[in-house]
Enzyme design. Sequence first.
Site, PDB file in Angstrom:
ATOM      1  N   MET A   1       0.859  -0.954   0.063  1.00  0.00           N
ATOM      2  CA  MET A   1       0.061   0.068  -0.054  1.00  0.00           C
ATOM      3  C   MET A   1       0.807   1.377  -0.073  1.00  0.00           C
ATOM      4  O   MET A   1       2.085   1.417   0.691  1.00  0.00           O
ATOM      5  CB  MET A   1      -1.193  -0.045   1.321  1.00  0.00           C
ATOM      6  CG  MET A   1      -1.694  -1.262   1.271  1.00  0.00           C
ATOM      7  SD  MET A   1      -2.878  -1.472  -0.032  1.00  0.00           S
ATOM      8  CE  MET A   1      -2.710  -3.336  -0.078  1.00  0.00           C
ATOM      9  N   CYS A   2       0.466   2.270  -0.874  1.00  0.00           N
ATOM     10  CA  CYS A   2       1.301   3.430  -0.897  1.00  0.00           C
ATOM     11  C   CYS A   2       0.470   4.767  -1.021  1.00  0.00           C
ATOM     12  O   CYS A   2      -0.834   4.603  -1.127  1.00  0.00           O
ATOM     13  CB  CYS A   2       2.031   3.386  -2.162  1.00  0.00           C
ATOM     14  SG  CYS A   2       2.978   1.833  -2.334  1.00  0.00           S
ATOM     15  N   ASP A   3       0.964   5.946  -0.897  1.00  0.00           N
ATOM     16  CA  ASP A   3       0.364   7.125  -1.056  1.00  0.00           C
ATOM     17  C   ASP A   3       1.315   8.125  -1.991  1.00  0.00           C
ATOM     18  O   ASP A   3       2.731   8.055  -1.636  1.00  0.00           O
ATOM     19  CB  ASP A   3       0.292   7.649   0.096  1.00  0.00           C
ATOM     20  CG  ASP A   3      -0.811   7.106   0.950  1.00  0.00           C
ATOM     21  OD1 ASP A   3      -2.225   6.687   0.438  1.00  0.00           O
ATOM     22  OD2 ASP A   3      -0.454   6.315   1.957  1.00  0.00           O
TER      23      ASP A   3
END
Length: 444
Positions: A1-3
């Site tokens: 998961m990343c932003d």
Amino acid sequence: MCDTFFSPSHRNLHGNAILAKNSDREPNEAQQISRFPAHNRPQKRVQATFIVVDCPEQVHEVILSKPFHMWGAEMGVNEYGVAIGNEAVFTKMKLGKKNNGLTGMDLLRLSLEQSTTAEEALGIIIELLGKYGQDACGGYQDKGMYYSNSFLIADPHSAYVVETAGPFWAYKRIKSFYAISNVLTLGTDFDQIHPEAKDFAYQKSWMKQDVPFDFQGAFSEPIMTFLGRGASRKQQCELQVPVSKSGKFTIQDAFGILRSHRIKDNFEPCQGDMGNICLHAQGLLTPSQTTGSMVAELRENAQSSVWLTGSSAPCLSVFKPFYFGTSTLNTDVFPQASARMDASYWWQWEKIHRKALVDYFSILAFIQPFQQEKENSWMELDRVLAVSKDIKKREELSQGAIENCLQLVKNWEQKGDSSKFTQWPLAYRLYWKWQNRRMKHERD
């Protein structure tokens, strides 16, 4: 998961575009900062993570932040000021799980190696997606982690978001602040879409023909998208966009967003659920950890600056400036990371991170003054060196930043209270004991 988020030049303090990303991976998956100089590949082929792909003979210089075991990268910038960050997105399009395609990280690196503008990078990703597909495992120890990808692509003048679902894609040019996470964001407002995407969705009854076509509505898979909390983190990025006293967005503001937690006061890593931008792993429902962070300042007529942590948890890490044409990241002076504790920067700084899992506030209080002093000092020097032709001075700044941080690691032994570990929930303690055992027994 990343932003990942982008802030255009007109809203930023120094008039330069900014692209930033937190890379969230498995806790023991070291992330290496690497520089690959411009070079020739006479065979016009290259081995990506799983497959061999065609490429041009001449490839550009790139600075990347990449999982140590992968060919591709989570984020990076090339010598022309093109920057890209990618995200895992979960869609209704099933992948064959045969590892006969490109990972999102491969697509990112191949595009940076070949492009001179954001628009050109966009076209390369779409071309490669059509030619090779993205049936490739994106996990490390999790061998079942297959997903589609989205990308934020920027240069000093323009930026695009492109989102995919299996072979299909849609993209949009963006002119204001924009954030992506582990969720499709393009609904009906895309600029272009794969020519067969609409008919495919209609045939599957994922979209009605009598309403405007919604790419997100047609292709998003609800369960994994919900569990990933990408919509919440995207919203936090957008709501947190702070501005300096001058009314303009700054590099320090970008650092602040990447370091943020949903719980503003008295945050502890054991509270680190998937809704946090600075992500702290804690078990089955939060298996990801921010293992690397980047903020790229993309200048039109000067050297771009690539600020990277090269370590876990940006709230506990230090952003250091890196530049093109320097030797700071050469493997003889900046050791490559491996599967377990070694001399690499990532694993050395991980000593501080693992200590903070036990006594977060003490370690944070130890690191924060160093963060603020060093980052502000380096930023002042960066303003001068970005317009200078003195490569040696830029190299000295990067090397000095690394040495300063490694010296801090040497002072960590007397910090923190290990007895506090017994205060935390049993499941959290067992999870990190398990991760520490895996780290010690992992083999390259």
